[in-house]
Each structure stands twice: as C-alpha cells, then as structure tokens.
Design a protein around this motif. Structure first.
Motif, mmCIF file in Angstrom:
data_model
loop_
_atom_site.group_PDB
_atom_site.id
_atom_site.type_symbol
_atom_site.label_atom_id
_atom_site.label_comp_id
_atom_site.label_asym_id
_atom_site.label_seq_id
_atom_site.Cartn_x
_atom_site.Cartn_y
_atom_site.Cartn_z
ATOM 1 N N VAL A 27 0.823 -1.214 0.000
ATOM 2 C CA VAL A 27 0.000 0.000 0.000
ATOM 3 C C VAL A 27 0.853 1.259 0.000
ATOM 4 O O VAL A 27 0.602 2.207 -0.750
ATOM 5 N N ALA A 28 1.882 1.300 0.829
ATOM 6 C CA ALA A 28 2.602 2.546 1.080
ATOM 7 C C ALA A 28 3.621 2.894 0.005
ATOM 8 O O ALA A 28 3.942 4.067 -0.192
ATOM 9 N N SER A 29 4.133 1.902 -0.709
ATOM 10 C CA SER A 29 5.261 2.158 -1.601
ATOM 11 C C SER A 29 4.823 2.804 -2.902
ATOM 12 O O SER A 29 3.643 2.847 -3.242
ATOM 13 N N GLY A 30 5.821 3.291 -3.637
ATOM 14 C CA GLY A 30 5.584 3.904 -4.930
ATOM 15 C C GLY A 30 6.539 3.358 -5.956
ATOM 16 O O GLY A 30 7.308 2.426 -5.698
ATOM 17 N N ALA A 31 6.519 3.946 -7.139
ATOM 18 C CA ALA A 31 7.360 3.476 -8.235
ATOM 19 C C ALA A 31 8.771 4.029 -8.124
ATOM 20 O O ALA A 31 8.991 5.152 -7.641
ATOM 21 N N GLY A 32 9.735 3.224 -8.592
ATOM 22 C CA GLY A 32 11.116 3.673 -8.718
ATOM 23 C C GLY A 32 11.696 4.245 -7.447
ATOM 24 O O GLY A 32 11.618 3.650 -6.367
ATOM 25 N N SER A 33 12.260 5.420 -7.558
ATOM 26 C CA SER A 33 12.854 6.118 -6.409
ATOM 27 C C SER A 33 11.820 6.888 -5.600
ATOM 28 O O SER A 33 12.176 7.599 -4.664
ATOM 29 N N GLU A 34 10.574 6.797 -5.991
ATOM 30 C CA GLU A 34 9.425 7.410 -5.299
ATOM 31 C C GLU A 34 9.461 8.939 -5.329
ATOM 32 O O GLU A 34 8.929 9.606 -4.454
ATOM 33 N N THR A 35 10.059 9.481 -6.381
ATOM 34 C CA THR A 35 10.071 10.935 -6.554
ATOM 35 C C THR A 35 8.652 11.476 -6.701
ATOM 36 O O THR A 35 8.275 12.475 -6.082
ATOM 37 N N THR A 36 7.847 10.801 -7.526
ATOM 38 C CA THR A 36 6.472 11.254 -7.746
ATOM 39 C C THR A 36 5.617 11.030 -6.513
ATOM 40 O O THR A 36 4.768 11.866 -6.177
ATOM 41 N N LEU A 37 5.832 9.916 -5.823
ATOM 42 C CA LEU A 37 5.092 9.663 -4.582
ATOM 43 C C LEU A 37 5.286 10.814 -3.600
ATOM 44 O O LEU A 37 4.318 11.316 -3.011
ATOM 45 N N VAL A 162 1.916 -1.163 -19.194
ATOM 46 C CA VAL A 162 2.989 -2.113 -18.884
ATOM 47 C C VAL A 162 3.265 -2.035 -17.384
ATOM 48 O O VAL A 162 2.792 -1.130 -16.687
ATOM 49 N N ASN A 163 4.020 -2.992 -16.875
ATOM 50 C CA ASN A 163 4.311 -3.040 -15.447
ATOM 51 C C ASN A 163 5.119 -1.832 -14.995
ATOM 52 O O ASN A 163 5.905 -1.263 -15.763
ATOM 53 N N ALA A 164 4.927 -1.470 -13.744
ATOM 54 C CA ALA A 164 5.729 -0.416 -13.129
ATOM 55 C C ALA A 164 6.899 -1.034 -12.375
ATOM 56 O O ALA A 164 6.873 -2.206 -12.002
ATOM 57 N N ILE A 165 7.923 -0.219 -12.158
ATOM 58 C CA ILE A 165 9.055 -0.623 -11.323
ATOM 59 C C ILE A 165 8.797 -0.112 -9.913
ATOM 60 O O ILE A 165 8.716 1.097 -9.693
ATOM 61 N N PRO A 199 5.058 -10.034 -12.300
ATOM 62 C CA PRO A 199 5.766 -11.230 -12.749
ATOM 63 C C PRO A 199 7.260 -11.143 -12.479
ATOM 64 O O PRO A 199 7.866 -10.070 -12.603
ATOM 65 N N GLN A 200 7.854 -12.262 -12.096
ATOM 66 C CA GLN A 200 9.279 -12.303 -11.806
ATOM 67 C C GLN A 200 10.084 -12.227 -13.104
ATOM 68 O O GLN A 200 9.623 -12.607 -14.180
ATOM 69 N N GLY A 201 11.299 -11.736 -12.984
ATOM 70 C CA GLY A 201 12.164 -11.641 -14.146
ATOM 71 C C GLY A 201 11.952 -10.350 -14.903
ATOM 72 O O GLY A 201 11.319 -9.409 -14.425
ATOM 73 N N PHE A 202 12.473 -10.306 -16.105
ATOM 74 C CA PHE A 202 12.473 -9.076 -16.885
ATOM 75 C C PHE A 202 11.254 -9.033 -17.801
ATOM 76 O O PHE A 202 11.357 -9.104 -19.038
ATOM 77 N N HIS A 203 10.088 -8.912 -17.186
ATOM 78 C CA HIS A 203 8.833 -8.886 -17.931
ATOM 79 C C HIS A 203 8.177 -7.517 -17.769
ATOM 80 O O HIS A 203 8.033 -7.022 -16.645
ATOM 81 N N ILE A 204 7.783 -6.914 -18.862
ATOM 82 C CA ILE A 204 7.122 -5.618 -18.754
ATOM 83 C C ILE A 204 5.618 -5.729 -18.958
ATOM 84 O O ILE A 204 4.886 -4.770 -18.691
ATOM 85 N N ALA A 207 -0.583 -10.239 -17.412
ATOM 86 C CA ALA A 207 -1.775 -10.919 -17.922
ATOM 87 C C ALA A 207 -3.073 -10.256 -17.500
ATOM 88 O O ALA A 207 -4.132 -10.555 -18.065
ATOM 89 N N VAL A 208 -3.034 -9.316 -16.551
ATOM 90 C CA VAL A 208 -4.272 -8.819 -15.973
ATOM 91 C C VAL A 208 -4.740 -7.481 -16.565
ATOM 92 O O VAL A 208 -5.724 -6.920 -16.109
ATOM 93 N N ARG A 209 -4.034 -6.980 -17.569
ATOM 94 C CA ARG A 209 -4.518 -5.773 -18.252
ATOM 95 C C ARG A 209 -3.916 -5.727 -19.652
ATOM 96 O O ARG A 209 -2.812 -6.209 -19.903
ATOM 97 N N ALA A 210 -4.665 -5.116 -20.554
ATOM 98 C CA ALA A 210 -4.251 -5.056 -21.950
ATOM 99 C C ALA A 210 -3.191 -3.977 -22.151
ATOM 100 O O ALA A 210 -3.275 -2.893 -21.553
ATOM 101 N N SER A 211 -2.235 -4.265 -23.003
ATOM 102 C CA SER A 211 -1.217 -3.269 -23.346
ATOM 103 C C SER A 211 -1.468 -2.666 -24.725
ATOM 104 O O SER A 211 -0.698 -1.810 -25.177
ATOM 105 N N ASP A 212 -2.535 -3.098 -25.392
ATOM 106 C CA ASP A 212 -2.823 -2.624 -26.746
ATOM 107 C C ASP A 212 -4.041 -1.696 -26.794
ATOM 108 O O ASP A 212 -4.623 -1.482 -27.858
#
Length: 360
Positions: A27-37, A162-165, A199-204, A207-212
């Motif tokens: 719940v509490a975390s954000g993306a990347g370095s959390e600059t936007t958070l 696509v997935n967030a970091i 998903p684990q590994g280098f996947h962007i 399966a739970v949302r469309a990227s197109d």
C-alpha cells in the motif's frame, strides 16, 4: 485506539505497526525512487491559502453534484486492490465503512470480492474501475455485469499499459497470499485471476490488463457504456482534450498514486492546465497525496469537482475495519468544514483560485 488517531497520517503510522511488511509496503510504496510519490504530497505545500474575513459561515455546505447525483462530501474512495491484505473481510468491510460515512466507493477491478457482492451491501451505488482486458469480450461482459448490479459510473484506468518498477515491493518479494484472487476476473481462469502481482524476471507485460488499448477501443467502450464514463490516469492536457472529443463524461487527473511511472508531475501541479484545456463542460476529478481537508480545498480551488482518497482509507480499514474507514472520511470531512469556515466559504462554489497563492 482510533480516538487517539487525530489525522490521516496517524492512521498510516498505526497501520504500519499492525500489518505485516508485505501488506504495508504494497500500500505505502511507490514506483522507482518514489520521486512522484513524494511530490504528490510536497506540491500541496507550495500552495498557500488566502482567507477572507467577515463572511457568514454559520452554515457550511460540503455537498457536490456529480453526474446528477448528490454527494455529501467532494471525496470518493479511490479504487485500490486487494483489501483482504488489510482486513479478513476485504471490500465487504470497506463498503460498510463507506456506508457509515455516506461516501461512494470506486470499486477496484482487482478487488478480492466481486463488484456484485459488494454492491449488495452498499447503501448507495458504487462506481467501478475498469482495466480493459486483452479479451475484449470478457471486458464487455464484465461491464454488463457491473451495470446490471447498479454501477453508477465507470472509470477506465489507462496509465499502466505495462508493469511499473516498484523497488520496495521488489526488495521484499511481494506476492499475493495463497488463495487470494482478483474476484472480478475469475471467469478468465486462475492463470489470470491469481496471476502474480508483478511477474518475476524481466517482464514488462502483465496478464491482468491489456497493453494494446487505444483511443479506438475507448470509442467502442463508450458505445457499450450507458452510464458516465471517465478516464483515470490523465496528466497531459492533450489527452484530456482527446478524452473529451471521444465522448468521455469526465477525467481523473492521476499518476496512479505515484505507483506507475516515477518522475512524472504531481497531480495537483498537473490539474490547472487540464482544467483549462477541457473547460467547464467536463467533470474533472483528481487523486494523489490527499491527506488533509486543506488539500481537498486546494484541489477544488484549482478546478477539481471532487477528489479521490486512496491509501488513508486502507490504513483505516487495517486499524479498525469499517469504523476506521468511516473515521478517516469523517476526519477529512471535519477538516474540510473547518478550512471552509476559516476561508470564509459557505459552500463549495465559493472555493475559487483567488483563495490560493503559489509560493514559487
């Protein structure tokens, strides 16, 4: 304990002490370095309020009309996933708190209870957050299901194709507890309903949302949706105009709570240009960083019709179930009333840009 928690930040601190690390960090975390958070919060501090004196504030009205329906407060509960991480009854407990606070829940696509089961307990119609799936037939069928159950408005989230970091989630190896599924997606099978959150590994892709998803799909969805349709995740004025031209009834200025692309503009900073771009005919809401009644007032002064509250009500749910959700909303309600009274505003229409000064 709740009576000793006097603001929304107190609920976060209390939830941290009660939840396991995986649930809290999800719940509490954000993306990347959390600059936007961080920016979602600090940007509010750059806006100073300019009170007006000697106005009659013996009556303060916080009601707002959204798509022809009256809400007692310009605050809705934002779509947030996996409420059973916070409470054993998940969204079924959340809706009881929303009922107690007379607040609308925007039910999440990734809820742990179906929209239909939660709506059955709702005192007022919910809104629904839609992630369009690669299977458009399923998307259409799910839309019809929530509409038949009484859904009042649909919010299509468009800001995460696509997935967030999310570094904090990755460090603790966050995964959904065994047996926890996305209840609204069960008809897609366990491979989707119970798919890994990230998903684990280098996947962007996920399966739970469309990227197109494109504007053409939005036109199709508009034709399938007879209730107000909003786009959630808009930050660029040009996208806001395209949403308007595509027949959307409103937009939600959002950066996914700082959980999608790190380094983007805070929502309160992005809000004025979007309001200007679409003009008064478009309903504009925003989320991201709301922690005080003064934050709500600042958003309304910059043109938002209402705001969505996310993390704080989840922390309320974790601390005290439905009562915690209701108390979080009612603390914000009281703070809004106090801010309006001290600014000299009897109702929301009097909250205007002239009440704000930007520090820098």
């Amino acid at each position: 304990m709740s009576q000793r928690l006097v603001n929304l930040d107190d609920y976060e601190a209390a939830a941290r002490s009660l939840l396991d690390e995986q649930a809290f960090e999800y719940v509490a975390s954000g993306a990347g370095s959390e600059t936007t958070l961080r920016a979602n919060r600090t940007a509010f501090d750059d806006l100073e309020l300019l009170p007006r004196m000697l106005h009659d504030v013996s009556r303060i009205d916080t009601t707002v009309e959204l798509f022809g329906k009256i809400h007692s407060l310009p605050v809705l509960l934002a779509p947030t996933g996996y409420h059973r991480l916070m409470h054993p009854l998940g969204e079924l407990e959340t809706i009881l708190g929303a009922n107690m606070a007379d607040c609308t829940l925007v039910a999440a696509n990734f809820a742990t209870e179906t929209f239909v089961s939660v709506q059955a307990q709702a005192a007022r119609p919910q809104w629904f957050q839609m992630y369009v799936q690669s299977d458009r037939t399923f998307t259409r069928d799910l839309l019809q299901e929530v509409l038949s159950a009484g859904c009042e408005a649909v919010c299509v989230t468009v800001d995460q194709p696509v997935n967030a970091i999310r570094d904090r989630e990755a460090r603790i190896g966050f995964e959904l507890p065994k047996g926890m599924e996305r209840a609204n997606l069960k008809r897609l099978g366990s491979a989707v309903a119970g798919a890994a959150h990230s998903p684990q590994g280098f996947h962007i892709y996920n399966a739970v949302r469309a990227s197109d998803l494109t504007w053409k799909d939005l036109e199709w969805l508009r034709g399938e949706c007879p209730v107000p349709l909003m786009l959630k995740g808009i930050l660029h004025p040009d996208d806001a105009v395209m949403a308007q031209q595509s027949g959307c009834d409103g937009i939600i200025v959002s950066n996914h709570g700082g959980r999608a692309l790190d380094g983007v503009q805070s929502t309160i900073a992005a809000l004025p240009a979007i309001v200007e771009a679409v003009g008064p005919g478009m309903t504009v809401l925003m989320d991201g960083g709301i922690r005080r009644g003064t934050d709500v007032v600042k958003a309304l002064a910059l043109g938002a019709k209402a705001v969505l509250l996310g993390r704080p009500y989840l922390f309320g749910l974790a601390v005290d179930g439905a009562a915690g959700v209701a108390r979080v909303v009612n603390l914000l309600r009281m703070e809004c009333q106090i801010a309006m009274g001290l600014l000299g505003c009897q109702d929301l229409s009097q909250i205007q840009p002239q009440l704000l000064h930007r520090k820098r």
